[in-house]
Scaffold this active site. Structure first.
Site, mmCIF file in Angstrom:
data_model
loop_
_atom_site.group_PDB
_atom_site.id
_atom_site.type_symbol
_atom_site.label_atom_id
_atom_site.label_comp_id
_atom_site.label_asym_id
_atom_site.label_seq_id
_atom_site.Cartn_x
_atom_site.Cartn_y
_atom_site.Cartn_z
ATOM 1 N N GLU A 43 0.829 -1.202 0.000
ATOM 2 C CA GLU A 43 0.000 0.000 0.000
ATOM 3 C C GLU A 43 0.868 1.259 0.000
ATOM 4 O O GLU A 43 1.861 1.345 0.714
ATOM 5 C CB GLU A 43 -0.890 -0.008 1.239
ATOM 6 N N LYS A 116 -10.411 2.827 -1.433
ATOM 7 C CA LYS A 116 -10.485 2.117 -0.159
ATOM 8 C C LYS A 116 -11.789 2.439 0.571
ATOM 9 O O LYS A 116 -12.118 3.601 0.807
ATOM 10 C CB LYS A 116 -9.278 2.515 0.697
ATOM 11 N N CYS A 157 -5.622 -2.667 2.655
ATOM 12 C CA CYS A 157 -5.252 -2.608 4.064
ATOM 13 C C CYS A 157 -6.441 -2.770 5.018
ATOM 14 O O CYS A 157 -6.911 -3.885 5.207
ATOM 15 C CB CYS A 157 -4.468 -1.333 4.359
#
Length: 286
Positions: A43, A116, A157
């Site tokens: 990431e 995200k 993540c």
């Protein structure tokens, strides 16, 4: 036999974006030379993990997808090596900012962008200061043609802690799940080591969805944070196919037999026995 070869990259990063891109590029080349078709960097590999502090000056580092150095470099590399590179980057979209991923195909084209969905907020991981929650919904992408267009699901993540993320991508047809990550020590509690929890969460997704999982993390000490690496690839039963330790830079690869995975998924019956009519509570606010 329908196979897909995958790789995860583990590396440490500096404030120098050009150095970081070159370093990741070299590791992508190594993975491609080992036969990997889909190569996952960590990431936000463009630099240090900047979300440890709230600094309004750092918004200047965000760029539109088409203009971002990391994205453009990975596009050129993907086209040269004929590989897929899910590329994490700090995205600017007008006045909005996202923690995003461009899925780059072997022609160097961007298949699309995932933003995200789950944004953490806590000591050392103050992402809500920088990122809006993603508005793209979960994404599943077409993978290598040699593997009969395997479907690739990617979460970023904090997404990896949510079983809903993995299950949603599976219901969209994902056959392999990928998670680029930046996670390490907890500045507020030095006794807390989440490395084993981090792995268990994703191995749980592998087992409960009967799907291989690829996770790429960073390493090294950045200011007061130590990133603990331990990147790994597991198969559909949660068994480790490849892994790295807490400090080593490098590439791990694995070849996955998607026909076998499909048979195992059908035999377990997890998707056959779902009861969606009972799950309404899952989409209600607490």
């Amino acid at each position: 036999m329908t196979q897909i070869s995958v790789a995860a990259i583990q590396a440490g990063f500096t404030p120098d974006i050009d150095r970081n891109i070159a370093h990741v590029g070299a590791l992508v080349r190594e993975a491609a030379a080992r036969g990997a078709q889909v190569i996952l960097p960590p990431e936000l590999f463009e630099g240090e993990y900047f979300c440890r502090v709230e600094d309004e000056g750092l918004f200047a580092n965000a760029k539109p997808t088409a203009d971002h150095k990391a994205v453009r470099a990975m596009q050129a590399l993907a086209a040269e090596l004929k590989v897929y590179i899910p590329t994490s980057f700090f995205e600017a979209d007008g006045p909005h900012h996202y923690n995003s991923l461009a899925m780059i195909d072997p022609d160097g084209r961007i298949q699309g962008v995932y933003r995200k969905s789950h944004i953490p907020d806590g000591p050392g991981y103050e992402e809500k200061f920088y990122f809006r929650p993603g508005n793209t919904g979960f994404k599943v992408w077409d993978g290598p043609a040699e593997s009969d267009r395997a479907k690739i699901g990617v979460g970023i993540c904090w997404d990896q802690w949510y079983p809903e993320t993995a299950r949603a991508m599976m219901l969209m047809g994902a056959q392999v799940l990928f998670y680029p990550t930046a996670i390490g020590s907890e500045p507020h509690d030095t006794s807390l080591d989440t490395a084993r929890l981090w792995r268990r969460a994703m191995v749980g997704h592998a087992v409960s969805n009967v799907v291989p999982v690829v996770a790429a993390n960073r390493i090294g000490v950045e200011h007061d944070q130590t990133f603990y690496g331990t990147s790994f690839i597991v198969d559909e039963r949660g068994d480790v196919l490849a892994e790295l330790d807490r400090e080593e830079e490098g590439v791990i690869t694995a070849t996955i037999d998607l026909d076998r995975v499909k048979r195992h998924r059908a035999a377990f019956g997890f998707f056959r026995d779902r009861r969606p009519e009972l799950y309404g509570r899952l989409v209600q606010d607490i």
